[in-house]
Design an enzyme around this catalytic site. Structure first.
Site, short mmCIF file in Angstrom:
data_model
loop_
_atom_site.label_atom_id
_atom_site.label_comp_id
_atom_site.label_asym_id
_atom_site.label_seq_id
_atom_site.Cartn_x
_atom_site.Cartn_y
_atom_site.Cartn_z
N GLY A 8 8.00 -1.42 -4.16
CA GLY A 8 7.29 -2.69 -4.37
C GLY A 8 8.22 -3.71 -5.00
N ILE A 35 8.41 -3.20 1.92
CA ILE A 35 7.77 -2.87 3.20
C ILE A 35 8.02 -4.00 4.19
CG2 ILE A 35 5.95 -1.29 2.41
CD1 ILE A 35 4.07 -3.76 2.35
N TYR A 143 -9.91 -1.49 -8.32
CA TYR A 143 -8.62 -1.61 -9.02
C TYR A 143 -8.63 -0.72 -10.26
CZ TYR A 143 -4.74 -4.02 -11.42
OH TYR A 143 -3.57 -4.32 -12.06
#
Ligand code: SER
Length: 317
Positions: A8, A35, A143
């Site tokens: 990330g 990504i 979350y």
């Protein structure tokens, strides 16, 4: 010497953490994992190695760990709170199936792992004022569910397999580099952009709503300091409360107005963001982090505001 993989690396935290780690450990020792669709650019791309590493693909993580002899993984792949409510299954897939992949690779290759938790790991029944290190964690957001699970799974891999997992509960993070995407605390970043552009700020959070916030340099220091901490001092691992400032929208507005006197605000609360914000701590007690690994932030609201405005003005945003 450490060899580090950041999963990330082009996100809100990753883009700055990668550069900070490269400064401290040397460019070649820090691999930026990203990504397709969020390729590194500019300095992030030029300054060191990068690889496609999709957290949902364990073999990709394993290949990169072996190729670069990685011993430490910063796992930052996640969806933020508001967007996770619209894509709960994807939030779980990235946050928890992804974490499982990371922990398995770490177990096989003897890597240390940092995976952040959040103020979002708490819920409406949590004591809101001075939220203790160890307390009720019954969040009602996806979350939050993924963050509590992250804490439990990371501790499980430590106790069961000896994987060196460590984590902090980040407050809302404020930075002038990469914008957050779809969080409840994003307003505290957006407000600076409106102020510097000379626009009125439409605030999605009601006045009086306290939340913990932190300037990005403190957040980066915290993560790195914890990963460097003497393990024999750590009573907790996953995850430490860390705090530096707590404010409500009217307080950050007043702080900005001191620098930009004609700045205006209008409150138009967003029901989803407001209900999430109401379920989170007003301010956390971070005494365990201070005692166990000498956590100490540098920025308060005034210092952060001065720096944010200066940096954004310099970039002519
Ligand atoms: N910044 C996050 C969010 O608002 C909280 O950790 O979703």
């Amino acid at each position: 010497m450490r060899d580090i993989l950041i999963i990330g690396a082009t996100g809100q935290v990753g883009s700055e953490l990668t550069m900070e780690l490269r400064k401290r450990y040397g460019n070649e020792h820090v691999v930026a994992g990203y990504i397709h669709g969020s390729e590194p650019k500019g300095e992030l791309k030029e300054s060191g190695p990068s690889e496609v590493v999709d957290v949902t693909d364990g073999s990709m993580i394993a290949q990169t760990v072996k190729k670069y002899h990685i011993d430490t993984i910063y796992n930052l792949a996640a969806l933020l709170s508001v967007v996770a409510e619209s894509k709960p299954e994807l939030a779980w897939k990235i946050g928890i199936d992804g974490l499982w992949n990371v922990l398995e690779v770490a177990r096989e290759n003897k890597c240390a792992v940092f995976t952040p938790s959040s103020i979002g790991s708490f819920g409406p029944e949590t004591p809101h004022a001075g939220t203790p290190q160890d307390t009720v964690q019954r969040p009602r957001t996806m979350y939050g569910v993924t963050k509590v699970t992250t804490e439990l799974l990371s501790d499980y891999f430590f106790h069961k397999f000896g994987v060196d997992t460590r984590s902090v509960r980040f407050p809302g993070l404020i930075s002038n580099v990469t914008l957050p995407g779809g969080g409840t605390t994003d307003y505290a970043v957006d407000i600076y952009y409106s102020a510097v552009r000379g626009e009125k700020f439409i605030c999605p959070i009601r006045p009086g709503t306290l939340m913990d916030m932190m300037y990005m340099p403190d957040a980066l220091n915290g993560a790195i300091k914890l990963m460097e901490a003497d393990p024999s001092r750590l009573i907790h691992r996953n995850s430490f409360n860390i705090a530096s400032m707590s404010f409500a929208p009217e307080t950050i507005y007043e702080a900005i107005k001191k620098v930009i006197p004609d700045f205006q605000i209008e409150y138009q609360p967003d029901p989803l963001k407001q209900s999430i914000a109401d379920s989170w701590p007003d301010y956390m007690d971070d005494s365990c982090a201070r005692a166990e690994w000498d956590w100490k932030p540098e920025y308060d609201l005034e210092a952060m505001t001065a720096d944010m405005i200066e940096k954004l003005r310099a970039r002519h945003i």
